[in-house]
Design a protein around this motif. Structure first.
Motif, mmCIF file in Angstrom:
data_model
loop_
_atom_site.group_PDB
_atom_site.id
_atom_site.type_symbol
_atom_site.label_atom_id
_atom_site.label_comp_id
_atom_site.label_asym_id
_atom_site.label_seq_id
_atom_site.Cartn_x
_atom_site.Cartn_y
_atom_site.Cartn_z
ATOM 1 N N ILE A 2 57.301 37.648 34.873
ATOM 2 C CA ILE A 2 56.668 37.345 36.335
ATOM 3 C C ILE A 2 56.740 38.395 37.336
ATOM 4 O O ILE A 2 58.154 38.758 37.108
ATOM 5 C CB ILE A 2 57.263 35.782 36.701
ATOM 6 C CG1 ILE A 2 57.017 34.572 35.655
ATOM 7 C CG2 ILE A 2 57.053 35.503 38.207
ATOM 8 C CD1 ILE A 2 57.513 33.538 35.928
ATOM 9 N N LEU A 3 55.710 38.637 37.979
ATOM 10 C CA LEU A 3 55.575 39.660 39.279
ATOM 11 C C LEU A 3 55.908 38.728 40.179
ATOM 12 O O LEU A 3 54.759 37.813 40.703
ATOM 13 C CB LEU A 3 54.652 40.583 38.971
ATOM 14 C CG LEU A 3 54.564 41.468 40.324
ATOM 15 C CD1 LEU A 3 55.736 42.444 40.374
ATOM 16 C CD2 LEU A 3 53.104 42.059 40.131
ATOM 17 N N THR A 4 57.028 38.687 40.921
ATOM 18 C CA THR A 4 57.008 37.904 42.136
ATOM 19 C C THR A 4 56.489 38.667 43.469
ATOM 20 O O THR A 4 56.546 39.899 43.508
ATOM 21 C CB THR A 4 58.460 37.551 42.608
ATOM 22 O OG1 THR A 4 59.219 36.931 41.277
ATOM 23 C CG2 THR A 4 58.683 36.681 43.686
ATOM 24 N N LEU A 5 55.674 37.936 44.092
ATOM 25 C CA LEU A 5 55.011 38.584 45.432
ATOM 26 C C LEU A 5 55.275 37.738 46.329
ATOM 27 O O LEU A 5 55.236 36.407 46.510
ATOM 28 C CB LEU A 5 53.485 38.193 45.080
ATOM 29 C CG LEU A 5 52.785 38.953 44.148
ATOM 30 C CD1 LEU A 5 51.162 38.759 44.005
ATOM 31 C CD2 LEU A 5 53.040 40.433 44.296
ATOM 32 N N ASN A 6 55.900 38.437 47.577
ATOM 33 C CA ASN A 6 56.309 37.614 48.697
ATOM 34 C C ASN A 6 54.672 37.188 49.752
ATOM 35 O O ASN A 6 53.761 37.914 49.200
ATOM 36 C CB ASN A 6 57.469 38.116 49.686
ATOM 37 C CG ASN A 6 56.844 39.571 50.249
ATOM 38 O OD1 ASN A 6 55.827 39.734 50.614
ATOM 39 N ND2 ASN A 6 58.013 40.517 50.169
ATOM 40 N N GLY A 49 49.912 33.999 44.527
ATOM 41 C CA GLY A 49 51.090 33.822 44.458
ATOM 42 C C GLY A 49 51.783 34.650 43.392
ATOM 43 O O GLY A 49 51.157 35.525 42.984
ATOM 44 N N ASP A 50 52.704 34.310 42.691
ATOM 45 C CA ASP A 50 53.509 35.035 41.641
ATOM 46 C C ASP A 50 52.479 35.152 40.377
ATOM 47 O O ASP A 50 51.719 34.477 40.259
ATOM 48 C CB ASP A 50 54.790 34.604 41.246
ATOM 49 C CG ASP A 50 55.799 34.385 42.130
ATOM 50 O OD1 ASP A 50 55.461 34.870 43.371
ATOM 51 O OD2 ASP A 50 56.744 33.548 42.008
ATOM 52 N N SER A 52 51.736 36.027 36.495
ATOM 53 C CA SER A 52 52.432 36.017 34.945
ATOM 54 C C SER A 52 51.718 36.916 34.325
ATOM 55 O O SER A 52 50.357 37.183 33.994
ATOM 56 C CB SER A 52 52.179 34.563 34.408
ATOM 57 O OG SER A 52 52.540 34.612 33.176
ATOM 58 N N VAL A 104 54.652 46.583 45.915
ATOM 59 C CA VAL A 104 54.350 45.844 44.611
ATOM 60 C C VAL A 104 53.885 46.811 43.672
ATOM 61 O O VAL A 104 54.422 46.341 42.606
ATOM 62 C CB VAL A 104 53.026 44.867 44.931
ATOM 63 C CG1 VAL A 104 52.338 44.245 43.567
ATOM 64 C CG2 VAL A 104 53.327 43.742 45.956
ATOM 65 N N ASP A 139 57.524 34.427 29.794
ATOM 66 C CA ASP A 139 57.905 34.227 31.393
ATOM 67 C C ASP A 139 59.356 33.694 31.115
ATOM 68 O O ASP A 139 60.258 34.075 31.709
ATOM 69 C CB ASP A 139 57.156 33.082 32.219
ATOM 70 C CG ASP A 139 55.595 33.618 32.308
ATOM 71 O OD1 ASP A 139 55.501 34.844 32.216
ATOM 72 O OD2 ASP A 139 54.857 32.779 32.641
#
Length: 139
Positions: A2-6, A49-50, A52, A104, A139
């Motif tokens: 998972i690539l988390t994005l704020n 959002g995040d 996958s 990112v 994930d």
């Protein structure tokens, strides 16, 4: 994986993607974009959002799409600085869009390197095209 994005990163990527894909925000830049870059951005998953990312080939495509977005955001930032002033509101806002997208990209590159290393560790060889598409990262 998972690539988390704020929230700010997500908004910056969306703005850059719009600039690449639509006439409008940075029209001169969007028109000048190579068709391959526009296709890479169009192929990105929804930036809501995040993200996958299941395979190395997916992370490579994501990396290429975000690089195209960053190229547009950087050009937009440069144009706003020259057209106004380095501390103008629009120049500062464009800097933050560029900086968030660049952050990112740094995480995407780290993810790609980890995937490459893990594939090599498990298989004993660098990833080929087949492994890039088939070796899964849950994930």
């Amino acid at each position: 994986m998972i690539l988390t994005l704020n929230f700010e990163e997500m908004l910056a990527l969306k703005a850059g993607a719009r600039a690449v894909l639509e006439d409008g925000i940075v029209r001169a830049v969007a028109v000048a974009m190579p068709p391959e870059d526009r296709a890479l951005v169009a192929a990105l998953p929804p930036l809501d959002g995040d993200l996958s990312v299941d395979t190395l080939s997916e992370v490579r495509a994501l990396e290429s799409g975000v690089e195209a977005i960053i190229a547009v955001l950087r050009t937009e930032m440069d144009e706003r600085i020259v057209a106004t002033h380095p501390a103008s509101e629009s120049a500062v806002a464009s800097y933050f869009d560029y900086a968030h997208a660049l952050a990112v990209l740094g995480r995407i590159r780290a993810m790609r390197e980890e995937m490459e290393d893990l594939i090599e560790l498990v298989t004993g060889q660098p990833a080929d095209d087949e492994l890039e598409r088939s070796f899964g990262f849950p994930d």
